[in-house]
Structures are given as C-alpha cells and as structure tokens.
Write a protein that holds these residues in place. Structure first.
Motif, PDB file in Angstrom:
ATOM      1  N   GLY B 160      41.832  16.736 -23.865  1.00 33.99           N
ATOM      2  CA  GLY B 160      40.998  16.761 -25.071  1.00 33.99           C
ATOM      3  C   GLY B 160      40.558  18.177 -25.415  1.00 33.99           C
ATOM      4  N   ALA B 161      40.169  18.930 -24.403  1.00 31.61           N
ATOM      5  CA  ALA B 161      39.704  20.295 -24.640  1.00 31.61           C
ATOM      6  C   ALA B 161      40.864  21.191 -25.083  1.00 31.61           C
ATOM      7  N   GLU B 163      43.616  20.251 -26.595  1.00 32.60           N
ATOM      8  CA  GLU B 163      44.020  19.867 -27.946  1.00 32.60           C
ATOM      9  C   GLU B 163      42.986  20.336 -28.983  1.00 32.60           C
ATOM     10  N   ALA B 164      41.715  20.373 -28.581  1.00 35.66           N
ATOM     11  CA  ALA B 164      40.688  20.869 -29.510  1.00 35.66           C
ATOM     12  C   ALA B 164      41.005  22.306 -29.910  1.00 35.66           C
ATOM     13  N   GLY B 165      41.448  23.087 -28.950  1.00 35.81           N
ATOM     14  CA  GLY B 165      41.830  24.475 -29.258  1.00 35.81           C
ATOM     15  C   GLY B 165      43.058  24.538 -30.159  1.00 35.81           C
ATOM     16  N   LEU B 166      44.044  23.711 -29.844  1.00 41.13           N
ATOM     17  CA  LEU B 166      45.273  23.692 -30.648  1.00 41.13           C
ATOM     18  C   LEU B 166      44.968  23.301 -32.093  1.00 41.13           C
ATOM     19  N   ILE B 167      44.086  22.303 -32.244  1.00 39.42           N
ATOM     20  CA  ILE B 167      43.725  21.814 -33.580  1.00 39.42           C
ATOM     21  C   ILE B 167      43.124  22.940 -34.420  1.00 39.42           C
ATOM     22  N   LEU B 168      42.379  23.816 -33.761  1.00 40.69           N
ATOM     23  CA  LEU B 168      41.711  24.883 -34.517  1.00 40.69           C
ATOM     24  C   LEU B 168      42.580  26.127 -34.648  1.00 40.69           C
ATOM     25  N   GLY B 169      43.862  25.993 -34.281  1.00 40.75           N
ATOM     26  CA  GLY B 169      44.784  27.090 -34.540  1.00 40.75           C
ATOM     27  C   GLY B 169      45.020  28.023 -33.370  1.00 40.75           C
ATOM     28  N   MET B 170      44.626  27.610 -32.168  1.00 39.24           N
ATOM     29  CA  MET B 170      44.950  28.439 -31.001  1.00 39.24           C
ATOM     30  C   MET B 170      46.426  28.274 -30.666  1.00 39.24           C
ATOM     31  N   ARG B 254      56.221  24.064 -31.061  1.00 38.74           N
ATOM     32  CA  ARG B 254      55.288  23.794 -32.163  1.00 38.74           C
ATOM     33  C   ARG B 254      53.850  23.749 -31.632  1.00 38.74           C
ATOM     34  N   HIS B 255      53.656  24.287 -30.451  1.00 31.81           N
ATOM     35  CA  HIS B 255      52.321  24.397 -29.838  1.00 31.81           C
ATOM     36  C   HIS B 255      51.621  23.036 -29.749  1.00 31.81           C
ATOM     37  N   ARG B 256      52.371  22.044 -29.272  1.00 32.69           N
ATOM     38  CA  ARG B 256      51.800  20.716 -29.037  1.00 32.69           C
ATOM     39  C   ARG B 256      51.659  20.511 -27.533  1.00 32.69           C
ATOM     40  N   ARG B 258      52.335  18.260 -24.453  1.00 34.73           N
ATOM     41  CA  ARG B 258      53.354  17.243 -24.226  1.00 34.73           C
ATOM     42  C   ARG B 258      53.108  16.496 -22.916  1.00 34.73           C
TER      43      ARG B 258
END
Lengths: 198, 268
Positions: B160-161, B163-170, B254-256, B258
């Motif tokens: 969760g943490a 992905e929170a960073g990824l969501i904000l463009g990290m 794609r910075h996901r 996995r």
C-alpha cells in the motif's frame, strides 16, 4: 479531457468512454463489480490493454510517473510511506487552503499517520493528491468513510475542481451523490459496463 | 607444520556426547530424536564423502573436476536459497536471481583472490579453490537468501505504501527505496555482526583449523583477514545484485508493483 478506448484487463471487459473538461462521470455497481479495476487500469497501476488519452497526452507515449501526476488516482484505502502527514504533503498556501476547506487544522500536517481516523485519512489523501494539481481525477469512493459535514465539504471541493476544468471519474455506492456531482452515470457489473443512463 | 592426528576411536568417543542430546529429547518429549539421528548421520556421511572426494581431487589437480566440484557446491547452495524463501519469485526467477547472483559474486571474488592474492600453482588448485569457494559461498548464500526474503516479504507487507508513492508519480526505484534499503541491510547484517566480534567472542573455524594444523598464529590470522575481506566483497556484491534484480522483477517498466510475480508460498 479523458478518453478511454477499448480498455481491458483480466476481470474487466473492454470499455470505452470519454469525459470532457469539467465533466464528472460516476461509475456505480456492487462491491467487486470491477469499479476499482477500471480506475487502476486508467492510472496504469495494473497490466492492461487499450488506448487512454488525457488532455491530448497519449498514455503509451507518456512515462508512467508523469502520467500519474496528470491523472491522479485516489484509492479507497490510501497508503502512506512516511510516519507523519507532513512527510507526504509539502506545506504551501494552496495546501493550507485545501485543509481549511476540508475542516482540517494546519497542525494536521504534523499528525502521525498511524493515529489518523479513516475519515481523516480519506480527506488528507485527497489533499495529498490535489496538491499535485492533476487535470484528471480518478476517485474511488472518496467519501465512503465521511460524516455528513465532511462529505459536503469534499463534494464542494470537487465541484470547485470541476469548475476549474478538471475531469473526474468517480466510483460511488451513493446514487444521490452521483446525481449531485456528475453529469452522467454508468453502471458496471462483473466487469462489464452494462448500462448507461442520465 | 605438524599436527596431532585423530583416530576413528577418538571420534567415536566424542560422539557419545550426542547421547546427552538424545536423552534430553526423550526426557522433555521434544520429538527430536529421529531428526537428530538423521542429522548426525547426514553430517558424518557428507563429511566423510567430501573428505574422500577432496583427497582424490588434490591428488591429481584437474580444472575439469575442480570446476565440476564447484558447480555441485553452487547447485546445492542455489537450492538452499530458494528453499529459504517464504514467498519466492515465480518460475525461474527465484532460482535464477538467487543462485545466479550468488554464483557470479562468489566466482568473481574467488578467481580474483586466486589470481592476484593467493596465487597457487596451478591457479585452480583444488586445495585452495574448493575450501575458499566453500567459505565464500556459504556466507554469500546466507546474505542473498536473507536479502531476498526480506525484500519479498516487505514488498507484500508495504504494498500500500509503495503504491501510494507510485500513484503520486514516484519512479519504482524511489517508491521501493525503503524496502530495498531494509533488504540490503538485513542481507549484510550477519556478516557485519560476525566481523565485529571476530577474535573477541568467536575464533573463526579456518583460523583455528590452521593453528591446529601447526601454522603460526600470525599467518593464520592473515589468511582469516583475507578470507573475511573476500567474503565481504562477495556477500555485498551478491546481495546488491539479487535485491536490485528482484526489485526490478517485482515492478515493471511502466512503474507498476507486480505482486502477481510472487509465488503463493514455499510450503512453509
């Protein structure tokens, strides 16, 4: 503007839709119907196929981190990587303005994440997202944990975003909320967008 | 160099001490008697076997047989790395990354030591290559398996943490920085702990063995320090390759994140 063409992934049948600038589209359906899957696929958080464009930017041509800054996603259960709220949100005039609009004190930036209530988490995660000023918002049940007053403040904030030209794709179980905020409502069941009605 | 040779009667006498463990197991109903007997039997048979193989290898040094022995050691260590993972990477990747990074790191360091510091003649002489590889492999294996296990568990726990960073463009590297750092630290910690008490709390086996075999303590110490440097290099190298490799595998271009690339469990 958000344009989705033939977007699909496991658990989600191909879906196409377009949301204009300043338009809100609500996705409604039972839990597990695939609402969140669509939002995650648009944000490119899971492997998926299809064409997505946001304000003229082609997703496939845009680096993923940049895409997610343009197309902001608020999950139903937002995660936090730091210990305090301030580790995630940089203090600025616009952030303080957002805090006031959502009835949160300035000091909330110093609050430890572990002590946030579900409602505070939801509102602060929305502020964290809006601080990046995305032109498209993907909101997964953004008021599900809020009381009446907090819900109203969030809806007012979202209406202000819409009047600034932001496009919103929103999932909700609250039909009244969908009617208050959105121009169009889509229904989804078992990964299939089965019906659209005004 | 001179040393006191042991007879099989001496070993038999010492083995009586195992009776204590057996009696303890029975008195306290530990249920360990059968496992103890199997472990002791395995240890004795494996060591006698390796003793015979090493004698044979040393008698007529051959690059082919030396490399074959090294390959067998690497294969067992690779299997051990995979079996120590709670939630390994799916398919080839767990063994490939774990054993691959351990092998590359260990072999590079061993070849470096044999050709530039120890310099036996021939350079692949099994009397040097096999024991040094064994020591480096054992430590690198521990570091790599700890590093990988920490990473796969932490990525699941902190999904969760991250992905929170990824969501904000990290980027994926930035979003996974915390778990990568934690995994590298855990992978290297046993080595750092071992080095910091060496000579004070523990006398390392190789140094003790050399002293028992009649080597001057200063010479034994020099060898031990060299080995610890080699182990440090190989463990650091192996842990970095495996953890960074696994972090790349647990995300995509794609910075996901996995998590679907993790197996459901290791039967533990």
């Amino acid at each position: 503007m958000l344009e989705i063409v033939n977007l699909h992934r496991p658990g989600l049948s191909p879906v196409s839709l377009r949301i204009d600038d300043g338009e809100c589209l609500a996705l409604m359906g039972p839990s597990g119907s695939g609402k969140s899957l669509i939002l995650r696929a648009v944000a490119d958080l899971d492997p998926n196929e299809g064409r997505v464009r946001a304000n003229g930017d082609e997703r496939s041509q845009t680096p993923a981190p940049l895409w997610r800054q343009k197309v902001g996603f608020l999950p139903a259960q937002p995660g936090w990587w730091g210990e305090s709220v301030g580790d995630h949100i940089e203090k600025s005039d616009s952030v303080l303005d957002l805090l006031h609009k959502l009835h949160l004190p300035d000091e909330s930036l110093n609050w430890p994440v572990s002590r946030l209530s579900t409602g505070e988490t939801q509102r602060l995660a929305l502020i964290r997202l809006l601080a990046h000023a995305p032109k498209v918002l993907l909101l997964d049940e953004p008021t599900s944990a809020l009381d009446e007053e907090a819900r109203k403040s969030v809806e007012a904030l979202l209406k202000a975003q819409l009047s600034n030209g932001v496009s919103i794709l929103l999932t909700t179980h609250d039909k009244k909320q969908a009617n208050r905020l959105c121009q169009r409502i889509f229904h989804i069941n078992k990964g299939v967008v089965t019906e659209a009605f005004s | 160099m001179s040393y006191i040779m042991l007879s099989y009667t001496d070993l038999l006498l010492a083995s009586l001490l195992l009776m204590i463990n057996g009696v303890l197991s029975v008195i306290f109903s530990l249920g360990l008697l059968k496992r103890l007997v199997i472990a002791v039997t395995r240890m004795v048979v494996q060591l006698l076997l390796v003793g015979s193989i090493l004698s044979w290898l040393f008698a007529a040094p051959s690059p082919f047989w030396t490399l074959l022995a090294a390959f067998v050691m690497v294969a067992f260590a690779g299997y051990e790395i995979v079996s120590r993972q709670d939630r390994p990477l799916k398919g080839f990747w767990s063994a490939g990354l774990g054993a691959g990074s351990m092998t590359v790191a260990s072999m590079v360091i061993v070849l470096l030591a044999l050709t530039t510091q120890i310099r036996p003649d021939p350079w692949y002489h099994p009397q040097y290559m096999i024991p040094i590889l064994g020591m480096i492999l054992g430590n690198t294996m521990t570091g790599v398996s700890l590093g990988l296990n920490t990473l796969t568990n932490a990525v699941r726990r902190e999904a969760g943490a991250i992905e929170a960073g990824l969501i904000l463009g990290m980027s994926r590297h930035k979003a996974m920085q915390g778990v990568i750092r934690q995994s590298l630290r855990n992978g290297l910690m046993p080595l750092i702990n071992a080095m910091s008490v060496m000579g004070l709390v523990s006398l390392p086996g190789m140094m003790t063995g050399q002293i028992l075999a009649g080597a001057a303590p200063q010479e034994a110490v020099k060898y031990q320090i060299l080995i610890m440097f080699l182990i440090s290099g190989a463990t650091g190298f192996g842990v970095i390759i495996s953890v960074l490799g696994a972090s790349l595998r647990l995300s995509d271009n794609r910075h996901r994140l996995r998590l679907d690339r993790l197996a459901s469990g290791n039967g533990k």
